[in-house]
Design a protein around this motif. Structure first.
Motif, PDB file in Angstrom:
ATOM      1  N   SER A 155       7.791   6.358  -6.876  1.00 35.07           N
ATOM      2  CA  SER A 155       7.911   6.076  -5.708  1.00 35.07           C
ATOM      3  C   SER A 155       7.266   7.821  -5.612  1.00 35.07           C
ATOM      4  O   SER A 155       6.440   7.822  -4.626  1.00 35.07           O
ATOM      5  N   CYS A 179      -0.562   0.566  -7.090  1.00 32.33           N
ATOM      6  CA  CYS A 179       0.699   0.483  -6.878  1.00 32.33           C
ATOM      7  C   CYS A 179       1.613  -0.749  -5.965  1.00 32.33           C
ATOM      8  O   CYS A 179       2.651  -0.834  -6.410  1.00 32.33           O
ATOM      9  N   LEU A 180       1.124  -0.831  -4.878  1.00 32.59           N
ATOM     10  CA  LEU A 180       1.677  -1.738  -3.783  1.00 32.59           C
ATOM     11  C   LEU A 180       1.307  -2.983  -4.202  1.00 32.59           C
ATOM     12  O   LEU A 180       2.430  -3.929  -4.027  1.00 32.59           O
ATOM     13  N   GLY A 183       4.154  -3.487  -6.582  1.00 35.09           N
ATOM     14  CA  GLY A 183       5.276  -3.040  -6.248  1.00 35.09           C
ATOM     15  C   GLY A 183       5.901  -1.988  -6.902  1.00 35.09           C
ATOM     16  O   GLY A 183       7.296  -2.579  -7.246  1.00 35.09           O
ATOM     17  N   ARG A 184       4.992  -1.165  -7.831  1.00 32.07           N
ATOM     18  CA  ARG A 184       5.576   0.150  -8.165  1.00 32.07           C
ATOM     19  C   ARG A 184       5.760   0.997  -7.207  1.00 32.07           C
ATOM     20  O   ARG A 184       5.436   1.563  -6.350  1.00 32.07           O
ATOM     21  N   VAL A 186       7.869   0.830  -4.694  1.00 35.01           N
ATOM     22  CA  VAL A 186       7.668   0.452  -3.455  1.00 35.01           C
ATOM     23  C   VAL A 186       7.646  -0.821  -3.740  1.00 35.01           C
ATOM     24  O   VAL A 186       7.400  -2.119  -4.345  1.00 35.01           O
ATOM     25  N   GLU A 187       8.066  -1.764  -1.974  1.00 37.24           N
ATOM     26  CA  GLU A 187       7.981  -3.140  -2.424  1.00 37.24           C
ATOM     27  C   GLU A 187       6.383  -3.598  -2.261  1.00 37.24           C
ATOM     28  O   GLU A 187       5.900  -2.823  -1.153  1.00 37.24           O
ATOM     29  N   ARG A 188       6.393  -4.548  -3.004  1.00 38.92           N
ATOM     30  CA  ARG A 188       5.251  -4.751  -2.469  1.00 38.92           C
ATOM     31  C   ARG A 188       4.574  -5.691  -0.900  1.00 38.92           C
ATOM     32  O   ARG A 188       5.469  -6.013  -0.152  1.00 38.92           O
ATOM     33  N   ASP A 189       2.963  -5.026  -1.277  1.00 38.56           N
ATOM     34  CA  ASP A 189       2.549  -5.531   0.161  1.00 38.56           C
ATOM     35  C   ASP A 189       1.185  -5.668  -0.584  1.00 38.56           C
ATOM     36  O   ASP A 189       0.491  -4.852   0.104  1.00 38.56           O
ATOM     37  N   GLU A 190       0.598  -6.892  -0.379  1.00 37.17           N
ATOM     38  CA  GLU A 190      -0.666  -7.448  -0.476  1.00 37.17           C
ATOM     39  C   GLU A 190      -1.859  -6.749  -0.118  1.00 37.17           C
ATOM     40  O   GLU A 190      -2.882  -6.325   0.295  1.00 37.17           O
TER      41      GLU A 190
END
Length: 227
Positions: A155, A179-180, A183-184, A186-190
């Motif tokens: 994070s 990372c996004l 989901g490293r 943080v929650e995944r955000d494609e």
């Protein structure tokens, strides 16, 4: 680990480091950059010009950084000398020069010009990053991703990558995208991952370009199978 396709890199310094006196070659570099002698007491008084590059002068850390840069890169007639470059960077960094902190950190991370010390590298990266150096933000993010010289912290790594990415640092734009997407930290955000990946690719960062090409080829393959 860190984002795929990204080489490792970072910097730091031992607590018992010794103060380094300028060598004759470095003294000539001071003169070339500042028109003054290095290591001389800063003058003052009526009609006297204060030497900014002198010991105690306002520009001493800048002058030491310039000397270190010339010694690291072999510029302005200097032979490359990583050991002496590291010495100059260290004294400059201890004088508060944020770019010197970053260069010292990277030399420490890889053991170039002085013994490898990842813990010290993280300290200098962090100090430089906290002072606003974008390259140091990226270096610190990579160290935190891998847990080199520090505990792994996905994070915090993402926070530093995003801070650098927002200032246009293509490597950190790519790392933030990875990372996004995964989901490293943080929650995944494609959607956000795709935006950062495209910005990194637009800046010409190789791993981002290759990843986008790979995704495009995969999409073409899927479309072909559906047809």
């Amino acid at each position: 680990g860190h984002a795929p396709g990204v080489a490792e890199s970072t910097i730091a310094t031992p607590a018992d480091a010794q103060v380094v006196s300028p060598t004759p070659e470095v003294t000539s570099l001071f003169a070339a950059f500042f028109g003054a002698e290095a290591g001389q007491p800063a003058a003052g008084g009526a009609g006297e010009r204060i030497d900014p590059a002198a010991r105690g002068g306002a520009g001493e850390a800048d002058a030491l950084f310039c000397a270190g840069h010339c010694l690291e890169r072999g510029l302005h007639g200097c032979e490359p000398d990583l050991e002496r470059a590291a010495e100059m960077y260290q004294v400059s960094a201890e004088g508060g020069h944020t770019a010197a902190m970053w260069r010292l950190a990277e030399l420490l991370e890889f053991g170039r010009g002085l013994p490898q010390d990842e813990v010290a590298a993280v300290r200098w990266y962090r100090q430089s990053a906290e002072a606003g150096n974008v390259q140091a933000m990226s270096g610190l993010g990579l160290m935190l991703e891998d847990g080199r010289g520090c505990d792994r912290n996905d994070s915090e790594a993402l926070r530093w990558h995003l801070a650098a990415a927002e200032q246009g640092q293509a490597l950190s734009q790519y790392c933030a995208a990875c990372c996004l997407a995964e989901g490293r930290g943080v929650e995944r955000d494609e959607g956000a991952a795709e935006r950062w990946l495209k910005l990194s690719a637009e800046a010409g960062f190789g791993p981002a370009l290759r990843r986008l090409r790979g995704e495009a080829n995969a999409q073409d393959h899927d479309d072909g199978e559906e047809a």
